[in-house]
Design an enzyme around this catalytic site. Structure first.
Site, mmCIF file in Angstrom:
data_model
loop_
_atom_site.group_PDB
_atom_site.id
_atom_site.type_symbol
_atom_site.label_atom_id
_atom_site.label_comp_id
_atom_site.label_asym_id
_atom_site.label_seq_id
_atom_site.Cartn_x
_atom_site.Cartn_y
_atom_site.Cartn_z
ATOM 1 N N GLY A 283 0.830 -1.196 0.000
ATOM 2 C CA GLY A 283 0.000 0.000 0.000
ATOM 3 C C GLY A 283 0.863 1.244 0.000
ATOM 4 O O GLY A 283 2.015 1.228 -0.449
ATOM 5 N N ARG A 284 0.331 2.346 0.525
ATOM 6 C CA ARG A 284 1.116 3.582 0.559
ATOM 7 C C ARG A 284 1.924 3.758 1.828
ATOM 8 O O ARG A 284 2.854 4.562 1.875
ATOM 9 C CB ARG A 284 0.201 4.793 0.353
ATOM 10 N N GLU A 287 5.894 4.021 1.920
ATOM 11 C CA GLU A 287 6.580 5.235 1.470
ATOM 12 C C GLU A 287 7.113 6.030 2.656
ATOM 13 O O GLU A 287 8.261 6.488 2.652
ATOM 14 C CB GLU A 287 5.622 6.123 0.658
ATOM 15 N N CYS A 313 4.187 -6.391 -2.164
ATOM 16 C CA CYS A 313 3.805 -5.189 -2.901
ATOM 17 C C CYS A 313 4.816 -4.048 -2.722
ATOM 18 O O CYS A 313 5.979 -4.184 -3.063
ATOM 19 C CB CYS A 313 2.391 -4.779 -2.479
ATOM 20 N N HIS A 314 4.388 -2.919 -2.148
ATOM 21 C CA HIS A 314 5.280 -1.789 -1.892
ATOM 22 C C HIS A 314 6.069 -1.950 -0.591
ATOM 23 O O HIS A 314 6.912 -1.108 -0.264
ATOM 24 C CB HIS A 314 4.492 -0.481 -1.828
ATOM 25 N N TYR A 333 5.770 -5.220 -6.224
ATOM 26 C CA TYR A 333 4.904 -4.561 -7.193
ATOM 27 C C TYR A 333 5.805 -3.981 -8.291
ATOM 28 O O TYR A 333 6.837 -3.375 -7.989
ATOM 29 C CB TYR A 333 4.084 -3.462 -6.508
#
Length: 389
Positions: A283-284, A287, A313-314, A333
């Site tokens: 997800g985000r 970050e 993923c991320h 990802y």
């Protein structure tokens, strides 16, 4: 963990997001074949899902969830082809309970004595099929009048995670009950779980991907694991907001608000030596988590301790920032490929998107469609096995 067991999952539009995907992917991670069907739809089509959560109103709020892909045609489905039936909740059961074909399938499972596991509003279908009479049953509390009118012996879901089994019938009230709900289904299918008492840390953050948090968490809990979910700057009992990432026709994934995911431990109190593995959702959230020195130290400590790290993923943005990917084979990802390569890893193309890859103690995958392989490979690293009699 190959199995000869097969399960039918009856879906419909606006089925609850977690209540369809968690059982679907968890059972596959254990080696069970799962066919997801919906009346009037075919394999390859999808059902819209609904996110039900409590955000301050007198009842649950509803948001649009993921698009859930069906993998089998509904037409021609027969109960004799399966070992058990799973019925998720949400709003779908309201109209599915009016479908004669659905009711005949449910009756066939009941008549044959095969396990039926139904959660939340799914019991509307059981009531309409006439199979609750004399059976101990729970459901989402608002469904109590229907259960009672159908002759069911109401069981109060206190706490909301409480589930009940009466013969071949398993019922739960809502998705917090998935660990017990799925565990009871596994037992009814003749499963034996070996080496399941492990403790895993899940590294969370605001706007981590909705499925990538809850599916691994509850899939591990259902086989006896303790999963502590933590977030920097937050304490046990608080929540993180999640994000629904899906492909809906744009050049990249869309994002919608997800559930509020509960934290069970306080980040600052974490001791790596108390855990057997680390799980990092995507997800985000990664970050900003990749900028947190405490997070990076935590990841490095798991790595130097040679404890399994499973990142999806991320999430690999955090691994790259922590400097633990050097010389490792790793997928992620696809948009994260430059960071993975620049960190010294050997890139593994996620083809198909459902694959996961293990290199030593590192398990990586590209996105939530890979959860069955992702979780199965982590279970294997931790020495947990599931056999069916």
């Amino acid at each position: 963990m190959a199995s000869s067991r097969s399960v039918l999952l009856i879906c419909g539009d606006f089925v609850e997001d977690y209540e369809v995907m968690v059982p679907f992917q968890a059972l596959q991670a254990y080696g069970v074949k799962v066919d997801a069907v919906c009346p009037g739809k075919k394999a390859g089509e999808s059902c819209a899902t609904a996110i039900h959560d409590f955000v301050g109103f007198q009842t649950y709020a509803e948001l649009r969830g993921h698009n859930f892909s069906l993998n089998k045609d509904f037409h021609g489905v027969k109960a004799e082809s399966y070992d058990a039936l799973v019925i998720p909740g949400g709003r779908a059961p309201e109209y599915l309970s009016l479908d004669d074909e659905v009711l005949e399938i449910v009756k066939s499972f009941h008549k044959s004595g095969k396990p039926i596991a139904s959660i939340c509003h799914g019991q509307l279908i059981l009531a309409a099929a006439g199979i609750l009479r004399g059976k101990k049953s729970t459901a989402y509390p608002a469904v109590k009048p229907v259960v009672v009118s159908a002759g069911g012996v109401w069981q109060e879901p206190n706490p909301i995670s409480k589930c009940f089994r009466d013969g071949s019938l398993i019922t739960g009230a809502a998705y917090p009950g998935h660990p017990e709900f799925i565990g009871l289904l596994l037992d009814s299918l003749g499963a034996t779980i070996e080496n399941g008492k492990k403790k895993v840390l899940m590294l969370c953050g605001d706007f981590m991907e909705d499925y990538e948090a809850m599916v691994p968490c509850q899939t591990l809990q259902a086989v006896g694991y303790t999963v502590d979910s933590v977030c920097p700057g937050k304490k046990a009992g608080e929540t993180v907001a999640t994000a629904v990432h899906d492909f809906e026709g744009a050049q990249t994934y869309s994002e919608k608000p997800g559930h509020n995911f509960p934290l069970t431990a306080t980040f600052d109190a974490v001791k790596v030596e108390e855990y057997d593995a680390l799980v990092i959702p995507g997800g985000r959230a990664p970050e900003y988590l990749s900028l947190n020195d405490k997070v990076l130290r935590l990841v490095r400590e798991f790595d130097t301790s040679s404890k399994p790290i499973a990142s999806i993923c991320h999430g690999q943005q955090i691994l790259a920032a922590a400097g633990v990917l050097q010389g490792k084979k790793c997928t992620a990802y696809p948009a994260v490929k430059p960071q993975v390569v620049l960190s010294g890893a050997q890139w593994i193309e996620p083809d198909p998107i459902t694959m996961a890859h293990t290199h030593g103690k590192l398990v990586t995958a590209a996105a939530w469609p890979a959860h069955p392989e992702f979780v199965a490979q982590l279970l294997s690293l931790l020495g947990t096995t599931i056999h069916f009699k």
